[in-house]
Scaffold this motif. Structure first.
Motif, PDB file in Angstrom:
ATOM      1  N   LYS A  47      29.255  55.271  40.070  1.00 59.41           N
ATOM      2  CA  LYS A  47      30.691  55.243  39.779  1.00 59.41           C
ATOM      3  C   LYS A  47      31.528  55.461  41.043  1.00 59.41           C
ATOM      4  O   LYS A  47      32.645  54.971  41.149  1.00 59.41           O
ATOM      5  CB  LYS A  47      31.030  56.280  38.706  1.00 59.41           C
ATOM      6  CG  LYS A  47      30.434  55.932  37.328  1.00 59.41           C
ATOM      7  CD  LYS A  47      30.912  54.582  36.830  1.00 59.41           C
ATOM      8  CE  LYS A  47      30.520  54.295  35.395  1.00 59.41           C
ATOM      9  NZ  LYS A  47      30.966  52.967  34.944  1.00 59.41           N
ATOM     10  N   GLY A  48      30.968  56.223  42.015  1.00 65.70           N
ATOM     11  CA  GLY A  48      31.617  56.324  43.320  1.00 65.70           C
ATOM     12  C   GLY A  48      31.599  54.964  44.010  1.00 65.70           C
ATOM     13  O   GLY A  48      32.588  54.530  44.617  1.00 65.70           O
ATOM     14  N   GLY A  49      30.462  54.281  43.905  1.00 66.81           N
ATOM     15  CA  GLY A  49      30.326  52.947  44.501  1.00 66.81           C
ATOM     16  C   GLY A  49      31.325  51.959  43.927  1.00 66.81           C
ATOM     17  O   GLY A  49      31.813  51.062  44.630  1.00 66.81           O
ATOM     18  N   ILE A  50      31.640  52.115  42.642  1.00 69.25           N
ATOM     19  CA  ILE A  50      32.596  51.202  41.988  1.00 69.25           C
ATOM     20  C   ILE A  50      33.973  51.272  42.667  1.00 69.25           C
ATOM     21  O   ILE A  50      34.675  50.261  42.788  1.00 69.25           O
ATOM     22  CB  ILE A  50      32.725  51.539  40.480  1.00 69.25           C
ATOM     23  CG1 ILE A  50      31.452  51.154  39.717  1.00 69.25           C
ATOM     24  CG2 ILE A  50      33.963  50.883  39.877  1.00 69.25           C
ATOM     25  CD1 ILE A  50      31.276  49.680  39.451  1.00 69.25           C
ATOM     26  N   ILE A  51      34.340  52.459  43.136  1.00 71.88           N
ATOM     27  CA  ILE A  51      35.660  52.606  43.779  1.00 71.88           C
ATOM     28  C   ILE A  51      35.700  51.772  45.066  1.00 71.88           C
ATOM     29  O   ILE A  51      36.660  51.042  45.319  1.00 71.88           O
ATOM     30  CB  ILE A  51      35.960  54.099  44.056  1.00 71.88           C
ATOM     31  CG1 ILE A  51      36.027  54.865  42.725  1.00 71.88           C
ATOM     32  CG2 ILE A  51      37.251  54.258  44.856  1.00 71.88           C
ATOM     33  CD1 ILE A  51      36.081  56.386  42.868  1.00 71.88           C
ATOM     34  N   SER A  52      34.619  51.836  45.859  1.00 72.01           N
ATOM     35  CA  SER A  52      34.548  51.039  47.092  1.00 72.01           C
ATOM     36  C   SER A  52      34.418  49.556  46.786  1.00 72.01           C
ATOM     37  O   SER A  52      35.055  48.710  47.430  1.00 72.01           O
ATOM     38  CB  SER A  52      33.339  51.464  47.933  1.00 72.01           C
ATOM     39  OG  SER A  52      33.440  52.797  48.268  1.00 72.01           O
ATOM     40  N   LEU A  53      33.566  49.246  45.791  1.00 76.23           N
ATOM     41  CA  LEU A  53      33.386  47.846  45.391  1.00 76.23           C
ATOM     42  C   LEU A  53      34.733  47.236  45.009  1.00 76.23           C
ATOM     43  O   LEU A  53      35.055  46.094  45.386  1.00 76.23           O
ATOM     44  CB  LEU A  53      32.408  47.778  44.208  1.00 76.23           C
ATOM     45  CG  LEU A  53      32.156  46.399  43.598  1.00 76.23           C
ATOM     46  CD1 LEU A  53      31.339  45.527  44.549  1.00 76.23           C
ATOM     47  CD2 LEU A  53      31.422  46.516  42.252  1.00 76.23           C
ATOM     48  N   VAL A 101      22.290  48.612  36.561  1.00 75.14           N
ATOM     49  CA  VAL A 101      23.225  48.266  35.477  1.00 75.14           C
ATOM     50  C   VAL A 101      24.658  48.640  35.857  1.00 75.14           C
ATOM     51  O   VAL A 101      25.590  47.843  35.667  1.00 75.14           O
ATOM     52  CB  VAL A 101      22.829  48.987  34.156  1.00 75.14           C
ATOM     53  CG1 VAL A 101      23.867  48.721  33.064  1.00 75.14           C
ATOM     54  CG2 VAL A 101      21.432  48.565  33.705  1.00 75.14           C
ATOM     55  N   THR A 102      24.837  49.828  36.424  1.00 73.35           N
ATOM     56  CA  THR A 102      26.167  50.427  36.514  1.00 73.35           C
ATOM     57  C   THR A 102      26.923  50.022  37.775  1.00 73.35           C
ATOM     58  O   THR A 102      28.152  49.991  37.771  1.00 73.35           O
ATOM     59  CB  THR A 102      26.013  51.974  36.407  1.00 73.35           C
ATOM     60  OG1 THR A 102      25.244  52.259  35.231  1.00 73.35           O
ATOM     61  CG2 THR A 102      27.330  52.695  36.321  1.00 73.35           C
ATOM     62  N   LEU A 103      26.199  49.662  38.845  1.00 72.55           N
ATOM     63  CA  LEU A 103      26.872  49.217  40.077  1.00 72.55           C
ATOM     64  C   LEU A 103      26.574  47.744  40.391  1.00 72.55           C
ATOM     65  O   LEU A 103      27.490  46.954  40.633  1.00 72.55           O
ATOM     66  CB  LEU A 103      26.445  50.102  41.255  1.00 72.55           C
ATOM     67  CG  LEU A 103      27.123  49.806  42.598  1.00 72.55           C
ATOM     68  CD1 LEU A 103      28.646  49.911  42.505  1.00 72.55           C
ATOM     69  CD2 LEU A 103      26.600  50.766  43.681  1.00 72.55           C
ATOM     70  N   THR A 104      25.279  47.371  40.347  1.00 69.30           N
ATOM     71  CA  THR A 104      24.950  45.966  40.655  1.00 69.30           C
ATOM     72  C   THR A 104      25.481  45.037  39.557  1.00 69.30           C
ATOM     73  O   THR A 104      25.922  43.916  39.845  1.00 69.30           O
ATOM     74  CB  THR A 104      23.422  45.801  40.811  1.00 69.30           C
ATOM     75  OG1 THR A 104      22.976  46.740  41.790  1.00 69.30           O
ATOM     76  CG2 THR A 104      23.048  44.408  41.264  1.00 69.30           C
ATOM     77  N   GLY A 105      25.439  45.502  38.307  1.00 66.72           N
ATOM     78  CA  GLY A 105      25.934  44.686  37.182  1.00 66.72           C
ATOM     79  C   GLY A 105      27.378  44.228  37.396  1.00 66.72           C
ATOM     80  O   GLY A 105      27.663  43.018  37.342  1.00 66.72           O
TER      81      GLY A 105
END
Ligand SMILES: NC(=O)c1ccc[n+]([C@@H]2O[C@H](COP(=O)([O-])OP(=O)(O)OC[C@H]3O[C@@H](n4cnc5c(N)ncnc54)[C@H](O)[C@@H]3O)[C@@H](O)[C@H]2O)c1
Length: 245
Positions: free
Chosen positions: A159-165, A112-116
């Protein structure tokens, strides 16, 4: 900051921060699509916006399911002809550490939080590229991305992944005139999931005031407006200084 005639999709826009963003956007002239897993919340929020004089629709679906996202894009385009703004607000959180967290919960939270946000951005950006008039996307990280701590792990990693994404999306979509940024809120309004209400959360920041959804909404409005057109690929902490205490 005018969003006149802009069409904005807010995922997870049925409550708390997403709802705050949709109110501020509508006050600035945007048309709103509220895309939320919870049909009741999506339709109630759209109804509230219409009562305030805005154009708004509620669409039920999951940010994890490609057909739901494709259906959402199609409905918004059928309604208004274009999509200009995407705010990836939907997220869920875990509440355990690595020794106890069930594998399935890890997968659900990441889904939900990264793949979404990846999936919603992919299909909305394809539509924006087709339109040829650019756009703006804001992702939601969190101060939890930076801090570690023992209260949760999957959410922090997502949420760390969101920064890179956000950085990769920004680089890949900039040639199409689509500007991508993120914000990293500190504790804001109710806790994610709503288990702890704003009134029961302390204010651990330099203002000694609990941050509210409208405080995040003002920064998101700035990031989708032309006022911030030279800000690309950034994640802005909005935590009233909580991270430097
Ligand atoms: N509230 C905070 O203190 C806080 C702090 C830091 C970051 N954030 C981030 O801000 C964003 C908004 O947080 P919030 O507190 O408003 O969350 P919330 O839990 O109050 O609301 C999230 C909304 O997303 C919807 N949702 C959940 N799963 C979904 C799915 N699979 N598909 C579509 N919709 C789904 C829920 O129905 C809900 O309406 C999130 O990305 C969150 O991680 C919040």
């Amino acid at each position: 900051m005018s969003l006149q005639d802009k069409v904005a999709v807010i995922t997870g826009g049925g409550r708390n921060i997403g709802a705050g963003i949709s109110h501020l956007f509508s006050q600035n002239g945007a048309k709103l699509a509220i895309f939320d897993l919870d049909l009741g919340r999506a339709t109630a929020q759209a109804e509230a916006l219409r009562e305030d004089g805005a154009e708004a629709i509620g669409i039920a679906g999951s940010v994890t399911r490609t057909p739901d996202i494709q259906n959402m894009v199609e409905r918004v385009v059928n309604e208004w002809g274009h999509i200009d703004i995407l705010v990836n607000c939907a997220a869920i959180s875990d509440r355990q550490g690595i020794l106890d967290l069930p594998d399935e919960t890890w997968r659900e939270v990441l889904e939900v939080t990264l793949t979404g946000p990846f999936l919603c951005s992919k299909y909305v950006a394809q539509q924006m590229v087709k339109q040829g008039t650019g756009g703006a996307i804001v992702n939601f990280s969190s101060t939890s991305a930076y801090g570690g701590g023992n209260r949760r792990i999957a959410y922090n990693a997502a949420k760390g992944g969101i920064i890179s994404l956000t950085q990769s999306m920004a680089a890949q979509l900039a040639p199409h005139g689509i500007r991508v940024n993120a914000i990293a809120p500190g504790p804001t309004g109710d806790q994610v999931g709503g288990a702890i209400l704003a009134s029961d959360r302390g204010a651990h920041n330099l203002l000694n005031q609990h941050t509210m959804p409208e405080d995040q909404a003002r920064v998101v409005l700035f990031l989708v407006s032309d006022e911030s057109r030279h800000i690309i690929g950034q994640t802005i902490r909005v935590d009233a200084g909580g991270g430097v205490m």
